[in-house]
Scaffold this active site. Sequence first.
Site, PDB file in Angstrom:
ATOM      1  N   HIS A   1     -11.264   7.506  -0.160  1.00 33.90           N
ATOM      2  CA  HIS A   1     -10.156   8.301   0.256  1.00 33.90           C
ATOM      3  C   HIS A   1      -9.980   9.381   0.689  1.00 33.90           C
ATOM      4  O   HIS A   1      -8.985  10.210   1.407  1.00 33.90           O
ATOM      5  CB  HIS A   1      -8.176   7.569  -0.466  1.00 33.90           C
ATOM      6  CG  HIS A   1      -8.104   5.934   0.065  1.00 33.90           C
ATOM      7  ND1 HIS A   1      -7.639   5.381   0.432  1.00 33.90           N
ATOM      8  CD2 HIS A   1      -8.108   5.588  -1.237  1.00 33.90           C
ATOM      9  CE1 HIS A   1      -7.698   4.183   1.133  1.00 33.90           C
ATOM     10  NE2 HIS A   1      -7.945   4.376   0.016  1.00 33.90           N
TER      11      HIS A   1
ATOM     12  N   ASP B   1     -13.246  -1.947   0.684  1.00 29.21           N
ATOM     13  CA  ASP B   1     -12.392  -2.279  -0.239  1.00 29.21           C
ATOM     14  C   ASP B   1     -11.047  -2.741   0.627  1.00 29.21           C
ATOM     15  O   ASP B   1     -11.700  -2.244   2.278  1.00 29.21           O
ATOM     16  CB  ASP B   1     -12.606  -0.138  -0.291  1.00 29.21           C
ATOM     17  CG  ASP B   1     -10.697  -0.349  -1.553  1.00 29.21           C
ATOM     18  OD1 ASP B   1     -10.976  -0.623  -2.766  1.00 29.21           O
ATOM     19  OD2 ASP B   1      -9.812   0.283  -0.864  1.00 29.21           O
TER      20      ASP B   1
ATOM     21  N   HIS C   1      -8.311  -1.250   0.957  1.00 31.28           N
ATOM     22  CA  HIS C   1      -7.908   0.395   2.052  1.00 31.28           C
ATOM     23  C   HIS C   1      -8.455   0.568   2.754  1.00 31.28           C
ATOM     24  O   HIS C   1      -9.788   1.085   2.641  1.00 31.28           O
ATOM     25  CB  HIS C   1      -6.497   0.979   1.133  1.00 31.28           C
ATOM     26  CG  HIS C   1      -5.889   0.412   0.605  1.00 31.28           C
ATOM     27  ND1 HIS C   1      -6.406  -0.850  -0.793  1.00 31.28           N
ATOM     28  CD2 HIS C   1      -4.811  -0.253   0.133  1.00 31.28           C
ATOM     29  CE1 HIS C   1      -5.303  -1.724  -1.563  1.00 31.28           C
ATOM     30  NE2 HIS C   1      -3.778  -1.087  -0.066  1.00 31.28           N
TER      31      HIS C   1
ATOM     32  N   ASP D   1     -10.354  -4.882  -4.189  1.00 27.79           N
ATOM     33  CA  ASP D   1      -8.347  -5.359  -3.961  1.00 27.79           C
ATOM     34  C   ASP D   1      -8.340  -6.745  -2.860  1.00 27.79           C
ATOM     35  O   ASP D   1      -7.224  -6.424  -2.561  1.00 27.79           O
ATOM     36  CB  ASP D   1      -7.821  -3.971  -3.682  1.00 27.79           C
ATOM     37  CG  ASP D   1      -9.095  -2.782  -2.875  1.00 27.79           C
ATOM     38  OD1 ASP D   1      -9.635  -3.544  -2.739  1.00 27.79           O
ATOM     39  OD2 ASP D   1      -8.367  -1.851  -2.736  1.00 27.79           O
TER      40      ASP D   1
END
Length: 342
Positions: free
Chosen positions: A159, A195, A197, A284
């Site tokens: 991120h 991931d 996200h 995740d």
Amino acid sequence: MLTIYSDDHRLHHGRCELIDGQLMPCFEMPSRADHVLERAKARELGPIQGPTDYGRAPLLRVHSADYLNFFEGAWQRWSALGHEGDLLPFTWPARTLRNIKPKGLHGELGYYSFDAGAPITAGTWKAAYSAAQVALTAQAAVQAGARSAFALCRPPGHHAASDVMGGYCYLNNAAIAAQAFLDQGHSKVAILDVDYHHGNGTQEIFYQRNDVLFASIHGDPQAEFPFFLGYADEEGEGDGLGYNVNYPLPAGSGWVTWSNALEQACERIAAYAPDVVVVSLGVDTFKDDPISQFKLDSPDYLQMGERIARLGKPTLFVMEGGYAVEEIGINAVNVLEGFERA
């Protein structure tokens, strides 16, 4: 498979993050890396060693000097004001405000952040710096001829943009490693982000370039963090047009839906014909992850690793997210074992 790991990750242990209107204990905690390390040892994945320090120069190939200087010095400035709690931003340059860097600590923190999910503590810089060195050391092993290596990075990185932190991320470990491959003679690198996200930071860093293909499979940003990047129509700009590929999937997606996106991403990577593949390894996507909405089960991660292996490329795995702490080690190592046994 060689694993690179540093105990320095424990220096970063945020007390809280802003969730649903409350300051809550951070989901991103030291035990995440500890469980992965324990599983790698239990499964005898391969040798485990500490990182080599390559300095700031490789970080500056991805992040701006101003950003690194701010991040490194932020805690000292905060503690000099007499504060002991985590340093978190509370104001950001939204659309109706000027995108200008103020001189005060809080203003600068808002300028260099995009959310309140990346607390700075006394040890955050050292932990993030060491995580980047972990990624670079694993990259060096692949550069030297290893078929694969695993960078057990914490805090995660995907991120983090060139000059923005957020989403538990401060330095973009995968991007730093990808750039190192290019600087050491490779002409094309693919980054596969699995991931839950979207890797908004990685996308931003390489969005206008064609020497890195970025492919991300993630929760649909219309309803999932980071909300403002990760849509299917984001295909790159300028020289990078066509080298950014997003596969946003709806909540509740299980292995059948997810693996179909993985197949598409792998076909796109194969057509790109990179010299090396970097995998942003977030787990995740697991069915019991507390902050995610996919439904992958532990055996699915073995198949994930097997499919990535069929690309037939030297591969660097860089640890990202995964917050079902008891299962994170099983799921992350399953990907690596699946890759190895293929």
